[in-house]
Scaffold this motif. Structure first.
Motif: not given
Length: 631
Positions: A393-398
């Protein structure tokens, strides 16, 4: 090398080498299988060594060599003094050579298990893996590990180089025995081709010339096979992708977006979009230092000028308008772990993909791979050189493409946020959800409104320290005093939450990480409610305390280090835990067989050996008043 051939002759031959394109390959396998020797032999037999290089090689062979009176070709690649002294390859050495048919880039990678990360680096750009096997030793664990990593890194072609056949009397039976064992293990990995070749790199047998001692081998030499191998590179036919490295703005009259095209091609007039935002434009110019281009292809470093200004920054991906990459903040990937400290699900790392960086966590380890059998096994963590299938899970979309479709868009590294050390490499398989499917719902009543009603500013008061330091005692007094003054509070205590929210967690490192992750998320919710929330947890790892700090806004996380020496905590031992730990009745106890990483710059440091709990609580409240949190 013919001494009449000059450097200019060699350079001219390299420049005009054959037309099959460039083939990138690496040599890999276990320690001392002959990888460096093989490449040295290829360079020597291809007449790509200058006379002075040969003289140096002869000198070094007498000093460091392992080939008796003959030249030790491995020394051409093992450039580090430590490598020459130990007789192993440590770093990745790249060499360029060519024949009349083709140009080559070869990576000599280390065989020692400690340097598996270097092998992965070499494999990440290779088309072919030359898997070296010592005919005396056969297939080893490192052989299987490197084979699996080669598959992970998208390599489709394997050359099974059974080396040192001279040391097993050029035995045809031994060769076929090794080939059968290897194919049995590797057949499930789905390589397009696996080509076995018996050879002796030291003497050049079946490297560039056929071996008289192994006339039973009717296949190609290594060089013949590499020259003729069709790798079918389709990078230019893939959809257009260019991660933005920087915004080029030398003056008010020019704005361009610079980067390297990693797949596809683009022309002036073509429509594009910014992958994460979906904002569209058209290409107006393709600018390079040598002038404008009519077309930019994969591998070109360019600056794109658009027909109108849009919001683009470093880390964005410019893509074809009709073939966009996926955009998500959760995805599944294969991960190779590279450091001694285990991967811990729930811990925050820095993920770097293309030119973008963002905090990320491994939310679940679905399974690990047994490199001996390639079987999938349940596991809660990954050890050094371990390979696992994970959800992240990332802090912002990639923006990404699956690794098997576009290598540069599907590969990433994980970096330790304190040491800046690269700890893992990953290949994205698929997205778990599209970021556009889930939105943050805007509420009419916000955090500021709730805090205003309460006449205070919300914050997390994070009490950390060893067991018995006095965290819960001080936190309890702080909350009591705040409540008496009319402030709105809530308390989260390490023991209390393990009766409910975290009752399923134990005390392993991975469980401790998940324990703090959950508490951090709950603490954030209380801050959103406008409360002053006290959290009393040993929380032994700096990474997790930093993770909680980053969940809330600037100034809303106050780290209170209850700094009590271990010997004092052991004397107090209010719950009898130290006594049990000393008797071996409790495992993974902080201060004994599990570490405590003390805060480096806490907002408040409390020495409970010199002041009372009441005085410590007053110290905390005084800090809150100084920061303007109490209205």
């Amino acid at each position: 090398m013919d001494t009449q051939e000059t450097r200019d002759d060699v350079l001219d031959r390299l420049t005009h080498a054959g037309g099959r394109g460039v083939l990138r390959f690496l040599t890999c396998g276990s320690v001392d299988d002959g990888k460096s020797t093989l490449i040295g032999r290829l360079l020597y037999d291809s007449k790509l060594l200058f006379e002075d290089q040969i003289h140096v090689l002869e000198k070094d062979s007498r000093k460091h060599g392992t080939a008796g009176d003959e030249m030790d070709f491995a020394l051409l690649l093992d450039g580090l003094e430590a490598e020459r002294e130990q007789g192993i390859t440590i770093d990745v050495a790249y060499r360029f050579f060519s024949t009349e048919k083709r140009k080559f880039v070869v990576a000599d990678t280390p065989g020692h298990e400690q340097y598996t990360r270097n092998m992965a680096t070499g494999a990440s750009t290779a088309d072919v893996a030359v898997m070296m096997i010592d005919a005396r030793k056969g297939v080893l664990v490192q052989t299987l590990r490197h084979t699996y990593i080669a598959r992970m890194m998208g390599i489709r072609h394997i050359v099974l180089a059974v080396n040192k056949m001279d040391l097993v009397e050029h035995s045809r039976g031994r060769f076929h025995e090794i080939v059968a064992e290897y194919l049995k293990s590797a057949e499930s990995l789905g390589f397009e081709t696996i080509t076995p070749i018996p050879m002796s790199a030291r003497f050049g047998d079946n490297v560039t010339k056929r071996s008289e001692a192994m006339e039973w081998h009717d296949g190609p030499t290594l060089l013949e096979h590499l020259e003729d191998l069709d790798i079918d590179s389709d990078v230019e036919t893939q959809p257009f992708r260019m991660p933005v490295q920087w915004v080029n703005r030398p003056n008010l009259n020019f704005r361009g977006y610079s980067g390297t095209v990693v797949s596809g091609m683009i022309r002036p007039g073509d429509p594009i979009v910014v992958a994460t935002s979906g904002v569209a434009a058209n290409i107006e110019r393709i600018v390079t230092v040598d002038g404008d281009l009519d077309v930019a292809k994969a591998g070109d470093a360019v600056t794109l000028v658009l027909n109108h200004e849009i919001d683009i920054s470093r880390g964005d991906v410019i893509s074809a308008a009709d073939a966009r990459p996926e955009v998500t903040d959760q995805f599944a990937a294969e991960v190779l772990w590279m450091v001694e400290e285990d991967l811990l699900p729930g811990r925050s790392y820095l993920l770097k993909i293309g030119t973008a960086s963002t905090p990320a966590t491994v939310t679940a380890l679905k399974h690990r791979v047994d490199v001996n059998t390639y079987e999938k096994q349940p596991s809660r963590t990954l050890e050094m050189n371990g390979i696992g299938f994970c959800n992240l899970s990332t802090a912002r979309p990639i923006a990404f493409d699956p690794y098997h479709e576009v290598r540069d868009m599907g590969s990433f590294i994980l970096v330790d946020r304190f040491t800046n050390q690269t700890v893992g490499a990953g290949m994205i398989e698929f997205g778990l959800r599209r970021a556009s499917n889930i939105h943050t719902h805007a509420m009419d009543v916000a955090k500021a409104d709730r805090a205003k009603i309460k006449g205070q500013k919300p914050a997390v008061l994070w009490f950390t320290g060893l067991s018995g330091a006095g965290k819960s005692t001080v936190a309890n007094i702080v909350e009591r005093k705040l409540a008496a003054a009319g402030h709105h509070t809530y308390s989260l205590d390490g023991d209390n939450v393990r009766h409910g929210l975290n009752r399923d967690l134990g005390f392993t490192d991975e469980d401790r990480v998940e324990n703090i992750r959950r508490i951090g998320e709950v603490g954030k919710l209380f801050v959103e409610a406008g409360l002053l929330v006290t959290c009393s947890f040993i929380s032994p790892f700096r990474s997790e305390r930093r993770m909680v700090r980053e969940l809330v806004d600037e100034g809303e996380f106050i780290e209170v280090f209850v700094d009590t020496p271990l010997e004092v905590c052991m004397q107090r031992d209010p719950k009898g835990l130290y006594k049990k730990a000393q008797a071996g009745e409790i495992k993974n106890f902080t201060g004994f067989d599990s570490p405590y990483e003390a805060p480096e710059n806490p907002e408040i440091r409390i020495d409970t050996t010199s002041i009372s709990a009441e005085e410590a609580a007053d110290q905390v409240i005084a800090h809150l008043q100084q920061q303007g949190l109490l209205g």
